[in-house]
Design a protein around this motif. Sequence first.
Motif, PDB file in Angstrom:
ATOM      1  N   ASP A 126       2.171  11.592   0.678  1.00 44.14           N
ATOM      2  CA  ASP A 126       3.530  12.132   0.784  1.00 44.14           C
ATOM      3  C   ASP A 126       4.524  11.039   1.170  1.00 44.14           C
ATOM      4  N   ASN A 127       4.101  10.143   2.069  1.00 44.14           N
ATOM      5  CA  ASN A 127       4.949   9.024   2.464  1.00 44.14           C
ATOM      6  C   ASN A 127       5.194   8.089   1.283  1.00 44.14           C
ATOM      7  N   LEU A 128       4.146   7.804   0.523  1.00 42.50           N
ATOM      8  CA  LEU A 128       4.299   6.923  -0.637  1.00 42.50           C
ATOM      9  C   LEU A 128       5.262   7.525  -1.655  1.00 42.50           C
ATOM     10  N   VAL A 129       5.115   8.805  -1.934  1.00 38.23           N
ATOM     11  CA  VAL A 129       6.001   9.461  -2.905  1.00 38.23           C
ATOM     12  C   VAL A 129       7.454   9.397  -2.437  1.00 38.23           C
ATOM     13  N   ALA A 130       7.681   9.580  -1.153  1.00 35.80           N
ATOM     14  CA  ALA A 130       9.044   9.492  -0.622  1.00 35.80           C
ATOM     15  C   ALA A 130       9.614   8.093  -0.825  1.00 35.80           C
ATOM     16  N   ASN A 131       8.780   7.062  -0.624  1.00 36.30           N
ATOM     17  CA  ASN A 131       9.235   5.692  -0.832  1.00 36.30           C
ATOM     18  C   ASN A 131       9.541   5.422  -2.301  1.00 36.30           C
ATOM     19  N   VAL A 132       8.717   5.954  -3.179  1.00 39.73           N
ATOM     20  CA  VAL A 132       8.962   5.775  -4.619  1.00 39.73           C
ATOM     21  C   VAL A 132      10.270   6.443  -5.022  1.00 39.73           C
ATOM     22  N   ARG A 133      10.509   7.617  -4.489  1.00 40.40           N
ATOM     23  CA  ARG A 133      11.745   8.335  -4.817  1.00 40.40           C
ATOM     24  C   ARG A 133      12.992   7.575  -4.373  1.00 40.40           C
ATOM     25  N   LYS A 157       0.805  -1.219   0.000  1.00 41.57           N
ATOM     26  CA  LYS A 157       0.000   0.000   0.000  1.00 41.57           C
ATOM     27  C   LYS A 157       0.842   1.275   0.000  1.00 41.57           C
ATOM     28  N   ASN A 158       1.979   1.232   0.699  1.00 41.19           N
ATOM     29  CA  ASN A 158       2.797   2.435   0.867  1.00 41.19           C
ATOM     30  C   ASN A 158       4.046   2.455  -0.005  1.00 41.19           C
ATOM     31  N   GLY A 159       4.208   1.476  -0.878  1.00 34.69           N
ATOM     32  CA  GLY A 159       5.394   1.438  -1.729  1.00 34.69           C
ATOM     33  C   GLY A 159       6.664   1.169  -0.953  1.00 34.69           C
ATOM     34  N   GLU A 160       6.581   0.320   0.064  1.00 33.82           N
ATOM     35  CA  GLU A 160       7.736   0.046   0.923  1.00 33.82           C
ATOM     36  C   GLU A 160       8.653  -1.043   0.382  1.00 33.82           C
ATOM     37  N   ALA A 161       8.136  -1.890  -0.511  1.00 35.35           N
ATOM     38  CA  ALA A 161       8.904  -3.061  -0.948  1.00 35.35           C
ATOM     39  C   ALA A 161       8.978  -3.158  -2.466  1.00 35.35           C
ATOM     40  N   ILE A 162       9.020  -2.021  -3.133  1.00 35.02           N
ATOM     41  CA  ILE A 162       9.008  -1.993  -4.596  1.00 35.02           C
ATOM     42  C   ILE A 162      10.184  -2.779  -5.174  1.00 35.02           C
ATOM     43  N   ASP A 163      11.373  -2.544  -4.668  1.00 34.13           N
ATOM     44  CA  ASP A 163      12.551  -3.192  -5.230  1.00 34.13           C
ATOM     45  C   ASP A 163      12.528  -4.702  -5.007  1.00 34.13           C
ATOM     46  N   ALA A 164      12.008  -5.130  -3.865  1.00 35.50           N
ATOM     47  CA  ALA A 164      11.910  -6.566  -3.605  1.00 35.50           C
ATOM     48  C   ALA A 164      10.924  -7.221  -4.558  1.00 35.50           C
ATOM     49  N   PHE A 165       9.762  -6.614  -4.747  1.00 36.67           N
ATOM     50  CA  PHE A 165       8.777  -7.191  -5.666  1.00 36.67           C
ATOM     51  C   PHE A 165       9.292  -7.193  -7.103  1.00 36.67           C
ATOM     52  N   ALA A 166      10.156  -6.262  -7.431  1.00 31.96           N
ATOM     53  CA  ALA A 166      10.727  -6.241  -8.778  1.00 31.96           C
ATOM     54  C   ALA A 166      11.511  -7.520  -9.058  1.00 31.96           C
ATOM     55  N   ASN A 167      12.101  -8.107  -8.022  1.00 30.53           N
ATOM     56  CA  ASN A 167      12.874  -9.336  -8.193  1.00 30.53           C
ATOM     57  C   ASN A 167      12.014 -10.567  -8.463  1.00 30.53           C
ATOM     58  N   PHE A 168      10.698 -10.427  -8.275  1.00 31.88           N
ATOM     59  CA  PHE A 168       9.802 -11.555  -8.537  1.00 31.88           C
ATOM     60  C   PHE A 168       9.584 -11.775 -10.033  1.00 31.88           C
ATOM     61  N   GLY A 169       9.966 -10.786 -10.840  1.00 30.91           N
ATOM     62  CA  GLY A 169       9.817 -10.929 -12.283  1.00 30.91           C
ATOM     63  C   GLY A 169       8.580 -10.296 -12.874  1.00 30.91           C
ATOM     64  N   LYS A 219       0.182  14.770  -6.891  1.00 29.09           N
ATOM     65  CA  LYS A 219       1.421  14.386  -6.206  1.00 29.09           C
ATOM     66  C   LYS A 219       2.085  13.145  -6.793  1.00 29.09           C
ATOM     67  N   VAL A 220       1.289  12.203  -7.299  1.00 26.92           N
ATOM     68  CA  VAL A 220       1.908  10.962  -7.806  1.00 26.92           C
ATOM     69  C   VAL A 220       2.259  11.060  -9.288  1.00 26.92           C
ATOM     70  N   TYR A 221       1.666  11.999  -9.987  1.00 25.38           N
ATOM     71  CA  TYR A 221       1.834  12.079 -11.447  1.00 25.38           C
ATOM     72  C   TYR A 221       3.301  12.052 -11.887  1.00 25.38           C
ATOM     73  N   PRO A 222       4.187  12.829 -11.263  1.00 24.44           N
ATOM     74  CA  PRO A 222       5.582  12.844 -11.741  1.00 24.44           C
ATOM     75  C   PRO A 222       6.319  11.525 -11.524  1.00 24.44           C
ATOM     76  N   HIS A 223       5.772  10.639 -10.687  1.00 26.00           N
ATOM     77  CA  HIS A 223       6.495   9.438 -10.281  1.00 26.00           C
ATOM     78  C   HIS A 223       5.879   8.147 -10.811  1.00 26.00           C
ATOM     79  N   ALA A 224       4.716   8.231 -11.435  1.00 23.45           N
ATOM     80  CA  ALA A 224       3.987   7.044 -11.874  1.00 23.45           C
ATOM     81  C   ALA A 224       4.151   6.799 -13.366  1.00 23.45           C
ATOM     82  N   SER A 225       4.158   5.526 -13.738  1.00 29.42           N
ATOM     83  CA  SER A 225       4.063   5.172 -15.158  1.00 29.42           C
ATOM     84  C   SER A 225       2.611   5.264 -15.604  1.00 29.42           C
ATOM     85  N   TYR A 226       1.700   4.859 -14.708  1.00 27.62           N
ATOM     86  CA  TYR A 226       0.263   5.056 -14.914  1.00 27.62           C
ATOM     87  C   TYR A 226      -0.378   5.217 -13.542  1.00 27.62           C
ATOM     88  N   VAL A 227      -1.575   5.781 -13.506  1.00 23.23           N
ATOM     89  CA  VAL A 227      -2.295   6.009 -12.255  1.00 23.23           C
ATOM     90  C   VAL A 227      -3.643   5.299 -12.334  1.00 23.23           C
TER      91      VAL A 227
END
Length: 338
Positions: A117-124, A62-74, A157-165
């Motif tokens: 704001d917390n999610l955007v910080a995690n994405v960054r 929900k908060n984008g805390e594990a983006i890099d880990a999930f990326a390893n799932f393929g 707030k998410v527009y600059p950081h998202a591929s899609y919303v």
Amino acid sequence: MYSLARPFFFLLDPEAAHDLTIWSLHHFGGFIPSVCGSRGKPVEVMGLSFPNRIGLAAGLDKNGEAIDAFANFGFGHIEIGTVTPRPQPGNPKPRLFRLPKAEGIINRMGFNNAGVDNLVANVRSAKFKGILGINIGKNFDTPIEKAADDYLACLDKVYPHASYVTVNISSPNTKNLRQLQGASELDALLAALKARQARLADEHGRYVPLALKIAPDVQSEQLSEMADALRRHRIDGVIATNTTLSREAVAGLPHADETGGLSGAPLRTRSTEVVAELAKLLAGELPIIAVGGVFSGKDALEKLDAGAELVQLYTGLIYKGPGLAAETVKATDAFSRV
């Protein structure tokens, strides 16, 4: 390995197991090797190039805390959220229930999240450079007639950081939220979102597609109205479906009468029916992303055969483990629209 670990996780309270998983992936995900041998066949959807057709559905991170880990799932894409403008705790606990005999989950989480704001910080701070979807919603205490304000605030707030919303108007766990699927409410919301999208595209010099996530609990007449609205407002994609309020497939099982949305294997058939009906209504004018009850490569292909272009996983990962991503990617590699 997951088959050995699952009994331990299933001994824990479902939400405690979820929180432990996200915490572990956040802190130790960088040490996880990729479990997906095949990266899949690229596909163009919503003007974006997806490495494969399989993605992570919103709700797990929900908060984008594990983006890099999930990326390893393929995964070919990762969708995070649902996020709201302000942090909120969600509904009272307990609010998450397993139905193991049916391979289902009932949740009434209520958009619990740490705020946009917390999610955007995690994405960054994430290293992930692939396709990232960000799923947005409204705060529980925002009146439904002012819901558009919350969606627009998140979009800004998410527009600059998202591929899609993704615009989530279909969760059953925020009071009155599904009213936004009504004809007049949906028309007004989509008009506001598209106007803001155009402005943001000019400001940022890039076009970020908008997708709408819908519920499975809609009749054919309402689905037809929604399809018309999606076309009329030139929405870029539709995600079908969110969780269901129906208990027909799990009647009599422990926890079946808990309030909330049902996901997992019991949702598979209805979700696919909605995808197929939408595909006929939309006639290829915008792509469908399917989610609901995918537990195998066969299930993923069923969604594609029904008319979807992409498939997302969530509950299947809880029951089958991260290897499900690899299985579904491999199964859909050779798929082509005839």
